[in-house]
Design a protein around this motif. Structure first.
Motif, short mmCIF file in Angstrom:
data_model
loop_
_atom_site.label_atom_id
_atom_site.label_comp_id
_atom_site.label_asym_id
_atom_site.label_seq_id
_atom_site.Cartn_x
_atom_site.Cartn_y
_atom_site.Cartn_z
N THR A 27 0.99 -1.35 0.25
CA THR A 27 0.06 0.20 0.02
C THR A 27 0.95 1.36 -0.07
OG1 THR A 27 -0.11 0.20 2.57
CG2 THR A 27 -1.67 -1.01 1.33
N ASP A 29 1.04 3.49 2.12
CA ASP A 29 1.60 3.74 3.56
C ASP A 29 2.65 3.03 3.77
OD1 ASP A 29 -0.13 5.97 4.07
OD2 ASP A 29 -1.63 4.58 5.16
N GLN A 30 2.54 1.57 3.35
CA GLN A 30 3.76 0.74 3.58
C GLN A 30 4.80 1.22 2.75
OE1 GLN A 30 1.37 -2.87 2.24
NE2 GLN A 30 1.64 -3.62 4.62
N ARG A 32 5.95 4.11 1.91
CA ARG A 32 6.25 5.35 2.69
C ARG A 32 7.03 5.04 3.82
NH1 ARG A 32 1.59 7.98 0.78
NH2 ARG A 32 0.62 7.46 2.79
N ASP A 33 6.33 3.85 4.88
CA ASP A 33 6.95 3.41 6.00
C ASP A 33 8.36 2.89 5.75
OD1 ASP A 33 4.88 4.36 7.46
OD2 ASP A 33 4.04 2.56 7.58
N ARG A 36 10.83 5.61 4.73
CA ARG A 36 11.16 6.61 5.87
C ARG A 36 12.17 5.93 6.82
NH1 ARG A 36 6.39 7.07 7.68
NH2 ARG A 36 5.78 8.72 6.34
#
Length: 311
Positions: A27, A29-30, A32-33, A36
């Protein structure tokens, strides 16, 4: 990394795009994590690799691997069949050692009508490529080892050209008629004189980047040409091969550039001392040059000339 993305990345030199990660089930979000917290490292805009520890590799091997990734990232973002990886970028894909050429930008030769020049960190070259000039390596279309070497040698200083030429002659089989064909094709290219000089000076007996650099240094400063990989023995038997032997000066020069990477153990030091003692017992001078000393060529030459004087 999930198995689907891992398998895809393995076929692309470890590189994958953001869209490929999404297609493999990650996803936004996954993604980006992972970027990051540095589990995924950005190679180029929209192109990533999984983080791995490279500290065990020598600096030039780290640089080579990073450039290989950059090449895959560039080609992964381009239309298929439009370019062939060339010059030092092709040599990197072939695993040829590099020292000195610019690895900040990727080198490609156009196989379409696109203009040449530098665009977004990629150097686009225009030139005629035949089937004899092309191969596939790591899943990418690239110029062959000898073609890539000539291309690179025409655009770099002699030292960089010799380092890669030594490695090619040592690790790759290239027919003499292929060298002749390529030198004829590139005879009037800018920098072709450097390429010819590098090939003429190169030797398959040079065993490392450091040895190649030291050979160029010695030649540049007018030292006589040494014998490479000369073997010595005494009453106890075989002593070993030495990197450089100046017979008329009874002097041995050894390059010791990988001490900090190979491990400078007590056993290794004792073994090297005994070996040097046996060489000196034959009436030889022994000079050991380290990687750091190559940055001070005048000192290196002075040390070797002092050994000549003592002998």
């Amino acid at each position: 990394m999930n198995p689907k993305l891992k398998l895809l990345a393995e076929g692309q030199g470890g590189v994958f795009s953001r869209s490929q990660a999404a297609d493999c089930g990650y996803t936004p979000d996954q993604i980006r994590d992972r970027i990051r917290d540095h589990r995924w490292i950005r190679v180029r805009y929209g192109q990533y690799v999984e983080a791995v520890d490279l500290s065990h590799l020598a600096p030039w091997d780290q640089e080579l691997l990073n450039h290989q990734r950059l090449v895959h990232a560039v080609v992964n973002s381009m239309a298929a069949g439009t370019v062939a990886v060339s010059h030092q970028s092709a040599l990197a894909l072939h695993g040829v050692p590099l020292w000195g050429p610019d690895l900040a930008e990727v080198q490609v030769s156009r196989m379409d009508t696109h203009r040449g020049g530098r665009i977004a960190g990629v150097r686009h070259h225009r030139g005629k490529l035949t089937d004899a000039d092309l191969t596939t390596v790591s899943g990418l279309t690239a110029t062959t080892v000898p073609r890539a070497l000539i291309e690179m040698a025409c655009t770099t200083p002699l030292e960089a050209a010799v380092i890669s030429a030594d490695a090619v002659r040592r690790d790759h089989v290239v027919r003499s008629d292929e060298w002749e064909r390529l030198q004829a094709v590139t005879e009037f290219w800018p920098g072709s004189a450097t390429a010819r000089a590098a090939l003429a000076f190169s030797s398959p007996l040079s065993e490392s980047v450091g040895e190649s650099r030291l050979r160029v240094l010695m030649q540049t400063h007018g030292l006589p040409a040494p014998t490479l990989q000369a073997e010595f023995a005494d009453a106890l038997g075989f002593i070993g091969r030495v990197d450089f032997y100046f017979a008329a000066q009874r002097t041995v020069v050894e390059f010791d550039g990988l001490v900090k990477y190979a491990g400078n153990t007590r056993e290794r030091l004792i073994k090297e001392k005994r070996r040097e003692d046996r060489l000196r017992a034959l009436g030889l001078q022994v000079v050991r040059i380290t990687w750091a000393e190559l940055e001070h060529p005048v000192r290196v030459v002075a040390a070797i000339q002092s050994a000549f004087a003592r002998a």
